[in-house]
Design an enzyme around this catalytic site. Sequence first.
Site, PDB file in Angstrom:
ATOM      1  N   HIS A   1      -2.185  10.869   0.873  1.00  0.00           N
ATOM      2  CA  HIS A   1      -2.381   9.484   0.477  1.00  0.00           C
ATOM      3  C   HIS A   1      -2.498   9.403  -1.050  1.00  0.00           C
ATOM      4  O   HIS A   1      -1.854   8.605  -1.698  1.00  0.00           O
ATOM      5  CB  HIS A   1      -3.694   9.030   1.122  1.00  0.00           C
ATOM      6  CG  HIS A   1      -3.808   7.559   1.318  1.00  0.00           C
ATOM      7  ND1 HIS A   1      -2.893   6.835   2.025  1.00  0.00           N
ATOM      8  CD2 HIS A   1      -4.761   6.681   0.905  1.00  0.00           C
ATOM      9  CE1 HIS A   1      -3.274   5.575   2.047  1.00  0.00           C
ATOM     10  NE2 HIS A   1      -4.399   5.454   1.372  1.00  0.00           N
TER      11      HIS A   1
ATOM     12  N   ASP B   1       5.280 -14.653  11.288  1.00  0.00           N
ATOM     13  CA  ASP B   1       3.943 -15.209  11.068  1.00  0.00           C
ATOM     14  C   ASP B   1       2.919 -14.100  11.338  1.00  0.00           C
ATOM     15  O   ASP B   1       2.428 -13.935  12.458  1.00  0.00           O
ATOM     16  CB  ASP B   1       3.737 -16.405  12.015  1.00  0.00           C
ATOM     17  CG  ASP B   1       2.380 -17.058  11.835  1.00  0.00           C
ATOM     18  OD1 ASP B   1       1.489 -16.459  11.185  1.00  0.00           O
ATOM     19  OD2 ASP B   1       2.197 -18.177  12.361  1.00  0.00           O
TER      20      ASP B   1
ATOM     21  N   GLU C   1       0.832  -1.217   0.000  1.00  0.00           N
ATOM     22  CA  GLU C   1       0.000   0.000   0.000  1.00  0.00           C
ATOM     23  C   GLU C   1       0.861   1.260   0.000  1.00  0.00           C
ATOM     24  O   GLU C   1       1.695   1.445   0.902  1.00  0.00           O
ATOM     25  CB  GLU C   1      -0.911  -0.008   1.235  1.00  0.00           C
ATOM     26  CG  GLU C   1      -1.886   1.150   1.269  1.00  0.00           C
ATOM     27  CD  GLU C   1      -2.820   1.100   2.489  1.00  0.00           C
ATOM     28  OE1 GLU C   1      -3.099  -0.003   3.003  1.00  0.00           O
ATOM     29  OE2 GLU C   1      -3.262   2.169   2.930  1.00  0.00           O
TER      30      GLU C   1
ATOM     31  N   LYS D   1      -6.529  -1.064  12.195  1.00  0.00           N
ATOM     32  CA  LYS D   1      -5.994  -1.423  10.878  1.00  0.00           C
ATOM     33  C   LYS D   1      -4.794  -0.529  10.566  1.00  0.00           C
ATOM     34  O   LYS D   1      -3.776  -0.980  10.053  1.00  0.00           O
ATOM     35  CB  LYS D   1      -7.084  -1.275   9.812  1.00  0.00           C
ATOM     36  CG  LYS D   1      -6.728  -1.834   8.448  1.00  0.00           C
ATOM     37  CD  LYS D   1      -5.938  -0.898   7.561  1.00  0.00           C
ATOM     38  CE  LYS D   1      -5.662  -1.518   6.192  1.00  0.00           C
ATOM     39  NZ  LYS D   1      -4.845  -0.638   5.339  1.00  0.00           N
TER      40      LYS D   1
HETATM   41  C1  MEV Z   1      -5.358   3.112   5.781  1.00  0.00           C
HETATM   42  O1  MEV Z   1      -4.547   2.047   5.356  1.00  0.00           O
HETATM   43  C2  MEV Z   1      -5.309   3.256   7.278  1.00  0.00           C
HETATM   44  C3  MEV Z   1      -6.206   4.340   7.870  1.00  0.00           C
HETATM   45  O2  MEV Z   1      -7.562   4.115   7.498  1.00  0.00           O
HETATM   46  C4  MEV Z   1      -6.061   4.243   9.378  1.00  0.00           C
HETATM   47  C5  MEV Z   1      -7.010   5.130  10.173  1.00  0.00           C
HETATM   48  O3  MEV Z   1      -8.072   5.498   9.680  1.00  0.00           O
HETATM   49  O4  MEV Z   1      -6.625   5.418  11.343  1.00  0.00           O
HETATM   50  C6  MEV Z   1      -5.830   5.716   7.381  1.00  0.00           C
END
Ligand code: MEV
Length: 398
Positions: free
Chosen positions: A377, A280, A87, A264
């Site tokens: 991003h 792992d 990513e 995430k």
């Molecule tokens: C994207 O890979 C991760 C985010 O969604 C994490 C978040 O919202 O804190 C930007």
Amino acid sequence: MNDNQHPTSRISGFHKRSIGERLNLVAEGRGLSPESLAHLQGGGQVALSVVDKMSENVIACQALPLSMGLNFRINNRDRLVPMAVEEPSIVAAASNAARLVRICGGFVGEADPAVMTAQVQLDEVPDPIAAKVRLESHKEALLALGNEAIPRMVSRGGGCRDLEVRVVDVESGLLVVHYYVDVGHAMGANLVDQVAEHVAPEICRLVGGQIGLRILSNLPLRRLVRCEARVSAEALGGEELADGIARASRFAEKDVFRAVTHNKGVMNGIDAVALALGQDWRSIEAGAHAFAALHGTYRPIATWSRTEDGLLGRIELPLAVATVGGSTQVHQGVRAAFELLGVEDARELAVVMAAAGLACNLAALKALAGEGIQRGHMRLHNRKAEAEAARALEEIGR
Ligand code: MEV
């Protein structure tokens, strides 16, 4: 060099260099072996004969970019952090956040000893409550029996440290014995499985019932890592942003839909380091999310709170990681990544991974509480789109 022993992780203008120049910069002074250097110079190809032994039905390799997380200072030592992830923007974001933390003193962390959990399941135990008492009274003998299964680990200073008996369901006589095993520098899955399989017949002989599963738990609650970071509002770009990050963190603490996205973002960093270092990552993921939900509601594993002059970030999670075993020895790319990172043991590695997770989380919250995620991003996503377009054009030209 930023101190007497370790080269700095702060390399300005790194992203503007060619790949070859970047490699030379990180290889300098880090004692890369000739094999690792040649491997990286060759673009990271792994022999098919090697990958053929790592999995089954292999037909080729699936490559990912190997990147360097910069600016990390962890427990007063600079670290270049290898990250493998598909990513865009994760590595840049982690490096930017690590730079802010570095200005304010760096990450501080510690990991528990590498104690894994093995589970031995017994069903239809006639009197589970009495069985628990009986097994606990045989604790020392049962631990010694467990050690019989892993003599080499015991001779290296590891071995069975403790056990717990859990009555999970009285009605069906479901009793589970947890063995807590110090696995040294290994991830430990095979070791604790050996212990569980070795002790199960004796446990069954003592209390009756039927032997069930004998396997590790991917929720190793005695193998936690904790890491903290402080960032001043000044370094962040103002009090308003610091307030915004604290509010974003509170949002994740109060709302499961946000908590999962927040986590995430944390795992963006942890998984990228895990992948670069041949860990792992499925077990890491499983453990992290179970830990997040441990007290009944799913919660953020990293949080940020306001301090007088800025923010304090904290992360805690179980991390079963290894500096030996698995693909750490067989995969030349993983060996090279270990040489670049330079950790002594699995506990140090866990702290680095936690710091990478906290850095990614800070970067995400800073962007979300500020200008929004899309601008930075998308700039980096667009680089990928450009590369895709160039490749398509090349194919048309063929
Ligand atoms: C994207 O890979 C991760 C985010 O969604 C994490 C978040 O919202 O804190 C930007």
